[in-house]
Enzyme design. Structure first.
Site: not given
Ligand code: BGC
Length: 754
Positions: A230
């Protein structure tokens, strides 16, 4: 088709380290020297959020327009895998048109508590439902040659302290509730990527947990894609890579690449581990370039129409005292009340926020379908920080509009600022101004239908009994306004079902005393008893149960037949539509194992079917429940087992509207329990091999006391809990300490699982 890309073996250590981290916020690094391009990954999940040139992560609202399909909270309520596959396919078309190689979704974390600020991005409180629907989304998306990123792996069930908190969860609930859906998607839809979550699990960061990322994900489930972090989830890149994390996102500006190179140089990281990750990235890049299509485009109108169809299928009719569908026609009047009717809340805040291609609102769509009926509107409350709003005047106006109308529709729900990625709610209440409005309107007119807009569950127990109709509209995406009108007027016969229970009070919810934890830890103290598993075990009241949802027609179930086989359980029944409207029924199959040796919920969803049944006709519904879904995780044998014994299958229209059940006996695949010297007398005697072995040894020792003990229930009860080794240590024991090893060996000779 482009040429084959080179393997990692032709790259330098520096190049391999570079390949396994981001170039920017959204691109992986390419290696120009050997012609490996970078690929584009972006959110997800319910639309394509491709930021404009130069956009950073924080500029969430600034992305190219894309169809905003209903978020997962709505999709989950459709209980329709075929429909979700179509959504996935449409998402794939849009991603491809934007040159996106991997779309960051779906999110399938379990809704452990209604307070999780990100529940709108998740499908259900149930792992079977989440897994089936998640797999359908992945299959649809990947059918277009665009990779999915199954997220957030794993146990990311709250936003509070999400980047550090340790989800402390026992292995059975972890396996059976929190990982089960991921396992299903990995095994049945092979996502190109899995996104590891920010949090720790039992003390270990998901991003650097070899048990999670390698033993379970790859060795047990056979995952062969890449694990991406993530965004910002990497705590220690060297440990993460060794644990099984292939791609760090976003860019670390080369800082952690240098750490990998240094670790290889000083021997603390095997170069072959880096090769493996780099080869996996190359395989992903290869898939993306093989599928790229510079001419790809999509039909915006068709996708908007699909968004409307899906939204209508996701709406849950919670209550209907005969007020719906609305009658339209000359002389009839409809009062529409509530700002949400005019200013829709259609998606949640955070990384999933899409800039829609267009946006419908319910008020216009109601007007469009109302024919000759008169439609009047009053906002009733103000949204956001509208300081010019005079709350009392808005209320008075709304009551005046409601009085005397033939039908009143009140739109209430959660303001956008109440729920978002990044924080949790601390209550499940509607805003006070809206409940005051509801009270006033409910007193002013007897035919009030409440339409809800909310990403997380809200408490309805304060007013639900006074409303004549309740429509749970969740967050329905850009075409939700039309979908709501379709359901209200009966253009679409509602068929959505609750994918999560609506509790009477937040205090009743299973995680209430263990959410969101403290000092960096959250204890999943409710164990397996998440959502309806808890309410059913405690026979607790809920406002609306898991699986609930009404229709404008009536379905009758008959001819239930349940058969067991070596592959699992097959259920068949007939569903008749005895009303005068075509409709869809969601048949749910719940399983109980009444004689189980293990702790079990009262019943668990194990299969479902979503079937269209024309008015006046009947359909045969078949549901296959495979062994993998019947198995529980035996923490003693440390594996999934299907227990031998009776399985009661109950079919129903919800978890509490049960229509019939039958019991089948399965042979199961569990080996005999392993006996040790520490196993109790009771465990020995219950064991089909160990029992006779022990009794034989006692008889040989000529023990007189044993007969008396076995014959005396109270003595037996006391002895049952004593480990054999302790009994052997007593003076004069008929079982000697020397005999223990022999007994254990003899008892276990047949215990090895098949
Ligand atoms: C989120 C993800 C997301 C990623 C990219 C993170 O803060 O938890 O779900 O895909 O950011 O935006």
């Amino acid at each position: 088709m482009v040429d084959r890309l080179p393997r990692a073996s032709s790259l330098s250590t520096e190049e391999k380290a570079a390949l396994t981290s981001g170039l920017s916020f959204w691109e992986s690094k390419g290696i120009d020297r050997v012609g490996i391009p970078s690929i584009y990954l972006t959110d997800g999940p319910h639309g394509v959020r491709k930021q404009r040139e130069g956009g950073d992560h924080l500029g969430i609202g600034d992305s190219v327009p894309a169809t905003c399909f209903p978020p997962a909270v709505a999709l989950g309520s459709s209980w329709d895998a075929e429909l979700l596959e179509r959504v996935g396919k449409a998402l794939g078309e849009e991603a491809k048109a934007e040159n996106v190689g991997v779309l960051l979704g779906p999110g399938i974390n379990i809704k452990r508590s209604p307070l999780c600020g990100r529940n709108f991005e998740y499908l259900s409180e149930d792992p079977i439902l989440s897994g089936r629907l998640g797999a359908a989304l992945v299959n649809g998306l990947q059918s277009q040659g665009v990779g999915a990123s199954l997220k957030h792996f794993a146990a990311n069930n709250q936003e509070t302290d999400r980047m550090r908190v340790s989800a402390d969860v026992d292995e059975r609930p972890l396996r059976e509730i929190y990982l089960r859906g991921f396992q299903h998607v990995v095994e049945h839809a092979a996502p190109w990527t899995v996104m590891c979550s920010y949090n720790r699990i039992n003390g270990v960061y998901a991003s650097e947990d070899p048990w999670l990322l390698t033993s379970v994900l790859r060795d047990e489930w056979g995952f062969d894609g890449i694990v991406v972090s993530d965004w910002g989830a990497v705590n220690n890149r060297v440990n993460a890579l060794a644990a099984g994390l292939d791609l760090e996102m976003p860019s670390s500006n080369g800082v952690t690449d240098a750490q990998l190179v240094a670790a290889v140089a000083d021997g603390s990281l095997e170069e072959s581990t880096l090769d493996t990750a780099a080869d996996r990235i190359i395989d992903l890049v290869q898939k993306v370039v093989d599928n790229a299509d510079a001419d790809a485009d999509y039909d915006r109108d068709a996708h908007h129409a699909l968004a409307r169809e899906v939204a209508a299928r996701s709406i849950v009719l919670l209550k209907n005292d005969g007020v719906l569908p609305l009658a339209a026609g000359a002389g009839r009047s409809i009062a529409v009340i509530g700002e949400f009717a005019r200013t829709p809340r259609y998606q949640g805040a955070g990384s999933s926020q899409i800039v829609p291609t267009r946006l419908d609102n319910a008020l216009d769509e109601i007007r469009a379908l109302a024919g000759d009926s008169t439609v009047t509107f009053a906002p009733g409350y103000a949204l956001g920080a509208d300081e010019t709003a005079d709350a009392a005047a808005l209320l008075t106006e709304a009551v005046a509009v409601a009085q005397g109308a033939d039908d009143v529709l009140v739109f209430v729900g959660l303001p956008a600022e109440d729920e978002s990625e990044g924080f949790d709610r601390d209550h499940i209440e509607l805003p006070a101004a809206q409940t005051e409005l509801l009270d006033a309107v409910l007193a002013a007119n007897p035919r009030v239908t409440v339409v809800l807009s909310n990403g997380g569950v809200v408490r309805v127990s304060g007013w639900a009994d006074r409303a004549s109709g309740i429509v749970e509209g969740w967050l329905l995406g850009q075409a939700g306004g039309g979908a709501v009108a379709d359901v209200l007027f009966g253009v679409v016969n509602p068929s959505g079902r609750l994918a999560e229970s609506i509790p009477v009070r937040i205090e009743d919810t299973p995680a209430f005393l263990n959410f969101p934890g403290e000092n960096g830890h959250v204890r999943y103290g409710e164990g397996l008893f998440v959502g309806y598993r808890d309410y059913d075990a405690r026979k607790a009241a809920v406002s609306f149960p898991f699986g609930h949802g009404l229709s404008y027609t009536t379905f009758e179930y008959s001819g239930l037949e349940v058969t067991g086989s070596a592959d699992g359980i097959d259920v068949s029944l007939t569903v008749a539509n005895i009303g005068d409207r075509d409709g869809r029924e969601v048949v749910q199959a719940y399983v109980s194992v009444p004689g189980s040796a293990a702790t079990r919920p009262v019943r668990e969803l194990k299969g479902f079917a979503n079937v269209a049944v024309a008015a006046g006709s009947a359909e045969t519904v078949r549901i296959h429940i495979p062994n993998e879904d019947l198995a529980y995780f035996d923490t003693d044998q440390r594996e999934w087992v299907v227990e031998a014994g009776d399985y009661e299958v109950t079919v129903g229209a919800s978890s509490r509207d049960l229509r019939g059940s039958q019991t089948v006996t399965l042979a199961g695949d569990a080996g005999l329990p392993i006996l040790t010297a520490e196993s109790t007398i009771g465990e020995w005697l219950k064991h089909p091999v160990g029992g006779p072995v022990l009794m034989g040894a006692l008889a040989q020792a000529g023990d007189q006391g044993v007969g008396a003990m076995l014959a005396d229930p109270s003595l037996m009860r006391m002895a049952e809990s004593m480990p054999l080794s302790r009994v052997a240590a007593f003076p004069g024991s008929p079982v000697t300490a020397e005999q223990l090893d022999q007994l254990v060996a003899a008892a276990n000779c047949a215990s090895v699982p098949a």
